[in-house]
Motif scaffolding. Structure first.
Motif, PDB file in Angstrom:
ATOM      1  N   VAL A   4      -2.741   9.135   0.732  1.00 52.09           N
ATOM      2  CA  VAL A   4      -2.318   9.741  -0.534  1.00 52.09           C
ATOM      3  C   VAL A   4      -1.659   8.650  -1.372  1.00 52.09           C
ATOM      4  CG1 VAL A   4      -0.981  11.554  -1.657  1.00 52.09           C
ATOM      5  CG2 VAL A   4      -1.933  11.931   0.632  1.00 52.09           C
ATOM      6  N   THR A  53       0.785  12.800  -7.486  1.00 49.95           N
ATOM      7  CA  THR A  53      -0.339  12.334  -6.681  1.00 49.95           C
ATOM      8  C   THR A  53      -1.461  11.843  -7.587  1.00 49.95           C
ATOM      9  OG1 THR A  53       0.167  13.835  -4.852  1.00 49.95           O
ATOM     10  CG2 THR A  53      -2.087  12.998  -4.988  1.00 49.95           C
ATOM     11  N   VAL A 112       1.146  14.883   0.061  1.00 44.84           N
ATOM     12  CA  VAL A 112       1.604  13.585   0.517  1.00 44.84           C
ATOM     13  C   VAL A 112       2.559  13.687   1.696  1.00 44.84           C
ATOM     14  CG1 VAL A 112       3.528  13.509  -1.115  1.00 44.84           C
ATOM     15  CG2 VAL A 112       2.551  11.379  -0.253  1.00 44.84           C
ATOM     16  N   VAL A 122       0.494   7.810  -4.766  1.00 42.38           N
ATOM     17  CA  VAL A 122       1.377   8.472  -5.720  1.00 42.38           C
ATOM     18  C   VAL A 122       1.928   7.464  -6.723  1.00 42.38           C
ATOM     19  CG1 VAL A 122       2.032  10.234  -4.044  1.00 42.38           C
ATOM     20  CG2 VAL A 122       3.432   8.187  -4.292  1.00 42.38           C
ATOM     21  N   GLY A 182       1.408  17.546  -4.284  1.00 42.38           N
ATOM     22  CA  GLY A 182       0.244  17.460  -3.420  1.00 42.38           C
ATOM     23  C   GLY A 182       0.623  17.458  -1.948  1.00 42.38           C
ATOM     24  N   ASP A 201      -6.030  11.382  -3.370  1.00 47.36           N
ATOM     25  CA  ASP A 201      -5.804  11.993  -2.060  1.00 47.36           C
ATOM     26  C   ASP A 201      -7.143  12.043  -1.339  1.00 47.36           C
ATOM     27  OD1 ASP A 201      -5.113  13.439   0.160  1.00 47.36           O
ATOM     28  OD2 ASP A 201      -4.161  15.089  -0.933  1.00 47.36           O
TER      29      ASP A 201
END
Length: 522
Positions: A224, A233, A167, A226, A165, A236
């Motif tokens: 974000v 992820t 992040v 995780v 993602g 988000d």
């Protein structure tokens, strides 16, 4: 006349039973012993206060002297036996204490925040370019020069995963932290909600921005979340505003933003469902003319205060200002050995507060005279004493957990922001940022002190349960110095990696960060 608790030998029936049961004395010998003891008893009673008539003993039977010697010899034997039993009990107690100490030590060194044994100075094992942004029990989080978040094996420095993602955008200009309030050293464990999550948040630059100033309409914060084990992820979200605070509440995420018009938006995010528990936008500006880091933010156990705005953390509803002014801010809560809990909250003016000890299964509470000093790393030695710093920050006290009575009290000359970082064999390590002090929890005595480099270590001691590793300066160079916890003796010294700005332990490994590199030591 018999006096209470008399030392007389007149209770001949008891003597008779003891001698016959223990030594199997013949009837004639027993009568002789009784005769001798009766003579001694009559003489003692006759010459004691209240009885002015001494009695003259009759002639002693011929065998009395021999048997009296025999009785005295037997008494000596019994005394020796009792002494031997006392020695056996003492030795057995020492063995039990040693085993309990070994068990406590084994439990301590099993904690991932405790170093593997460091009897000699460590060297550099690995180096990885990048910026250290956080860590979990067994994973190190770092951002490489491309802004990509990755998990590193603390033993080898090898990459275990790369975050999916977007992040990287949050971590490149922000920070990451575990969304689990119970992992903080001043918070009790948390049971509810998903574990093992890390939030990476675009950080505020620390400045103050005028309301309506240029660029405010485009200010945005990215959050974000995780999975720390895989880098996947989980959530988000991007929201408008300037970041005021982001922190865990239990295992939820609390997010506060300054809006362009000066108002404040505060949200509590349930990470289990991915939905907001509540989302509140203030009707009026929290503090006239400012948003961003210029707004004072304070959090208590039940209330969040941002400028003039106070919110109930459970519901998101605004709290009456009169009530809010009395609500405590800045708090801590600790789970103690045995299941008791110690809590402390400061009142808004910061000079006084309230705290208590609550025991499991009991309605009784013990009030505290100041914030408790509870280390995140402990072998649970001396569990009956809680160390407390008075509200003025000028004294340390040892408080009995059951009664609340003060066992000892001593002056404290360090900084009032002192933290307890470890406790081993009844010795507590205190760190006020400039000085590390070893305190005997049983007596309050200072065992040793050492000057350290401020802000290099974080929250807990760098210890293997035997020594504590301290960052110290010598002729301008940063060194690592290992001292025995119990007596402060220096075991070894070694140079720290050049440019070191932070030291920490992840999964038993000592790590250093220079800002551009993460270094594994061992």
């Amino acid at each position: 006349m018999r006096r209470h608790r008399s030392q007389s030998f007149a209770d001949l029936g008891a003597v008779d039973v003891i001698l016959i049961e223990e030594e199997d004395v013949t009837a004639d010998e027993a009568r002789t012993v009784l005769h001798q003891l009766a003579l001694e008893a009559m003489d003692r009673r006759a010459t004691s206060p209240g009885d002015p008539h001494p009695l003259s003993p009759p002639d002693e039977p011929g065998g009395g002297v021999v048997l009296a010697r025999r009785v005295r010899r037997r008494r000596v034997v019994r005394t020796v036996v009792v002494a031997a039993l006392l020695v056996v009990v003492a030795v057995a107690t020492q063995v039990v204490d040693a085993r309990q100490s070994a068990a406590r030590h084994a439990a301590l060194v099993a904690e991932p925040g405790v170093l593997a044994a460091v009897p000699t100075a460590p060297g550099v094992v690995w180096r990885v370019p990048g910026r250290w942004v956080g860590g979990q029990a067994d994973t190190l989080l770092a951002v490489d020069d491309r802004g990509v978040l990755q998990g590193l094996d603390p033993a080898t420095g090898e990459m275990t995963w790369v975050a999916s993602g977007s992040v990287g955008g949050a971590t490149d200009a922000g920070r990451c932290f575990a969304v689990d309030e119970g992992l903080r050293p001043d918070r009790a464990p948390v049971d509810d909600g998903p574990a093992g999550l890390v939030a990476c948040v675009t950080d505020v630059d620390g400045g103050v921005t005028d309301v309506g100033g240029a660029g405010q309409d485009s200010a945005r914060v990215q959050v974000v979340v995780v999975d720390s084990a895989t880098g996947t992820t989980v959530h988000d979200v991007t929201v408008d505003g300037v970041l005021l605070t982001a922190e865990p509440v239990g295992r939820d995420l609390l997010l506060a933003l300054g809006l362009p018009d000066g108002r404040v938006r505060v949200s509590r995010w349930d990470l289990g469902t991915g939905a907001w528990r509540w989302d509140h936008v203030a009707a009026t500006p929290a503090q006239a003319g400012q948003v961003g880091a210029g707004v004072a933010v304070g959090r208590g156990p039940d209330v969040l205060r941002i400028g003039d705005l106070s919110l109930d953390l459970a519901t998101g509803e605004e709290v009456d200002p009169t009530i809010a002014r009395r609500a405590p801010l800045r708090y801590q809560e600790h789970l103690l050995p045995g299941g008791a809990r110690a809590s402390w909250s400061w009142y808004p003016e910061g000079r006084s507060g309230r705290g208590r000890i609550t025991s499991t299964g009991s309605a009784r509470t013990v009030p505290l005279a100041g914030p408790p000093l509870v280390p995140p790393l402990t072998d649970t030695s001396q569990p009956g004493t809680l160390v407390v710093l008075t509200t003025r920050g000028d004294r340390l006290r040892g408080v009995d957990l059951r009664s609340g009575q003060v066992r000892w009290s001593r002056p404290f000359w360090g900084d009032a922001a002192v933290q307890a970082t470890a406790q081993v064999d009844g010795v507590m390590v205190l760190d006020d940022g400039a000085t590390v002090t070893a305190l005997d929890v049983r007596t309050g005595e200072t065992l040793w002190e050492a000057s350290v480099e401020p802000a290099v270590t974080r929250e807990s001691a760098l210890t293997d349960g035997t020594v504590v590793v301290l960052p110290v300066r010598d002729a301008g160079a940063l060194l690592l110095e290992a001292r025995r916890i119990v007596d402060g003796e220096v075991v070894w010294r070694a140079g720290a990696p050049p440019g070191t700005v932070a030291l920490a332990v992840v999964d038993h490994h000592l790590l250093a960060s220079t800002g551009d590199e993460v270094v594994g030591l061992g």
